[in-house]
Design a protein around this motif. Structure first.
Motif, PDB file in Angstrom:
ATOM      1  N   UNK A   1      -6.697  55.992 -26.078  1.00 15.59           N
ATOM      2  CA  UNK A   1      -7.140  55.683 -24.647  1.00 15.59           C
ATOM      3  C   UNK A   1      -8.909  56.322 -23.820  1.00 15.59           C
ATOM      4  N   UNK A   2      -8.990  55.196 -23.289  1.00 17.20           N
ATOM      5  CA  UNK A   2     -10.045  55.515 -22.573  1.00 17.20           C
ATOM      6  C   UNK A   2      -9.773  56.405 -21.224  1.00 17.20           C
ATOM      7  N   UNK A   3      -9.295  55.286 -20.547  1.00 10.65           N
ATOM      8  CA  UNK A   3      -8.189  56.952 -20.076  1.00 10.65           C
ATOM      9  C   UNK A   3      -7.007  56.356 -19.175  1.00 10.65           C
TER      10      UNK A   3
ATOM     11  N   UNK B   1      -7.884  50.806 -23.398  1.00 13.59           N
ATOM     12  CA  UNK B   1      -7.865  51.904 -24.116  1.00 13.59           C
ATOM     13  C   UNK B   1      -8.707  50.522 -25.578  1.00 13.59           C
ATOM     14  N   UNK B   2      -8.497  51.537 -26.913  1.00 15.61           N
ATOM     15  CA  UNK B   2      -9.128  51.056 -27.360  1.00 15.61           C
ATOM     16  C   UNK B   2      -8.602  49.254 -28.270  1.00 15.61           C
ATOM     17  N   UNK B   3      -8.933  48.358 -28.581  1.00 12.71           N
ATOM     18  CA  UNK B   3      -8.309  47.367 -29.204  1.00 12.71           C
ATOM     19  C   UNK B   3      -8.483  47.151 -30.420  1.00 12.71           C
ATOM     20  N   UNK B   4     -10.099  48.220 -31.022  1.00 12.35           N
ATOM     21  CA  UNK B   4     -10.397  47.884 -32.915  1.00 12.35           C
ATOM     22  C   UNK B   4     -11.206  49.756 -32.196  1.00 12.35           C
ATOM     23  N   UNK B   5     -11.451  49.461 -33.386  1.00 12.09           N
ATOM     24  CA  UNK B   5     -12.053  51.477 -33.746  1.00 12.09           C
ATOM     25  C   UNK B   5     -13.692  50.249 -32.501  1.00 12.09           C
ATOM     26  N   UNK B   6     -14.582  51.229 -32.231  1.00 15.01           N
ATOM     27  CA  UNK B   6     -15.972  50.843 -31.555  1.00 15.01           C
ATOM     28  C   UNK B   6     -16.518  52.525 -30.605  1.00 15.01           C
ATOM     29  N   UNK B   7     -17.473  51.705 -30.091  1.00 20.29           N
ATOM     30  CA  UNK B   7     -18.116  52.890 -28.986  1.00 20.29           C
ATOM     31  C   UNK B   7     -18.483  52.251 -27.900  1.00 20.29           C
TER      32      UNK B   7
END
Lengths: 254, 254
Positions: free
Chosen positions: A37-39, A94-100
DNA sequence: CGATTTGTTGACTGGTTTCAACAGTGGTGG
DNA sequence: CCACCACTGTTGAAACCAGTCAACAAATCG
């Protein structure tokens, strides 16, 4: 080139100095792993984001537990500009894959926007663009059948990829499972599977591997989904000359 | 008070001078009769609008002839802000009743926004608001059933009416036929009729006349439609102090 | 008052969901 | 390297929701 700048330069002329000003806002970078989760909706926010790498998505959870995905973000997309007006997040991301992601605190961003009306106008325009795209999505989801709706979804994914690389190949890497696509379109995962195979049967797309497909007939796909390319119609000339100039004049006036 | 100013003051402090600056943009007024087109998708645009009186709506026509209604505008709402970025209209807008619009040419608006970052920020925020509301609508249309979806629609209509008159009565005047509501929600007119009567049977609403209903249980209606009041959560304090101040500082700086 | 538009109702059809079982795929640890 | 496991996608059958069509009723308008 930084993906954010690459995306912006698709529809607005931006000087090297301005690009640096924008990039200076992003003081931190952070890695996210698939599903992280990002936020979350309701959380207090102090930054906004841009995607450096990977796939992210915004969503809401309904009372009955089902999930509606609001938007998908690729490299160069901006996340959370609405934090400028709401201190609390209105959706979850949220992230749907690994990421930055690159993070920009809100305060300096506000000052920069105030001090540089040209950049402010660009962000404003970017915002209008997402608005128009949203209206198209409502139309696709509300009025089209599942088959057409899926075609719309894929057309949009392609178009957005091309924003980053004009020569984007006909292979589309889609690290999104069918439940995910279903939650974008308000369908069931089972039905998405069926419509996917229908597109394959009809020779519109081809499956290359689990996570990537090849578009065999892009024009037909767009036609099925009644897809309008809003990026192409964005009147960059007018935007640059009239809006940009008006802003620039005023900032050198006083 | 001018409906546009009344609407804005619901979520932003605006001085009398600023209000006048905004109103000065609207140099013309025009009457429209029920069904009359304001503009059509693809047409060249040189103005944007605000609603003085009556109901207007934005829509798109699909290849199969069906209609998707994108938005409904009441007194105080702004129409066509996207003309700042696209010279051609991206949707069509018509009158849903007899009504009156005020017209503002784009050029002076651009200059005003450039010269007054505080007002510019207000418009920006207004735009974010419509964006968040759109996401809610996508959710309602894509994931809710017809019954819930209709409840959402009515909840939204009430909330927007209250923006103009806080003491708005429980009678809701809705000069929109059921085909119209159907085209908002992506349903058929027949099915809207059925769900309407289901709401009546369940004692949530009552029919007063053809074009107006009474809300008997507003809270229940909102709950059925999973309606979130985004206006209430708009962080006006933060917006006013931080964003407004940042803009004002910068404009007096130079 | 007749004509047109709008809303209602019923029967039927069709698209979509749900449920369940199964197959393929990829990843993990032994 | 293989066995196992979890996850994802596929398929079929049945139930359900919403669309379509058609006839009618009610309201509105001229």
């Amino acid at each position: 080139m930084h993906p954010f700048i690459r995306k912006i330069s698709n529809f607005a002329d931006i000087s090297a100095g301005e690009a640096d000003m924008l990039l200076d806002l992003f003081v931190t970078e952070r890695d996210y792993s698939d599903g992280e989760a990002v936020f979350t909706e309701g959380e207090e926010q102090t930054t906004f984001f841009t995607v450096l790498e990977g796939w992210f998505y915004a969503y809401a959870i309904l009372p009955d537990g089902s999930r509606q995905i609001h938007d998908i973000y690729h490299a160069g997309d901006v996340i959370g500009l609405d934090h400028l007006s709401w201190s609390q997040a209105t959706t979850s991301v949220s992230a749907a894959s690994n990421g930055r992601l690159a993070l920009a605190p809100l305060e300096p961003a506000r000052r920069m926007m105030a001090g540089n009306p040209h950049l402010s106008a660009i962000l404003y325009s970017l915002h209008m663009l997402t608005n128009v795209l949203l209206l198209d999505r409502i139309t696709a989801v509300a009025r089209l059948g599942a088959y057409e709706s899926l075609a719309y979804f894929l057309s949009d994914a392609i178009t957005r990829r091309k924003m980053i690389r004009a020569d984007y190949p006909s292979e589309l890497y889609l690290p999104l499972n069918q439940k995910f696509i279903a939650d974008c379109l308000g369908l069931s995962a089972v039905h998405v599977s069926r419509q996917f195979n229908k597109l394959i049967e009809n020779g519109v797309i081809r499956r290359l591997s689990r996570a990537s497909i090849q578009i065999l007939d892009e024009e037909r796909l767009r036609k099925i989904g009644d897809y309008h390319d809003r990026y192409a119609n964005l009147d960059t000339a007018r935007f640059e000359t009239e809006l940009g100039r008006a802003f620039q004049e005023s900032s050198s006036d006083s």
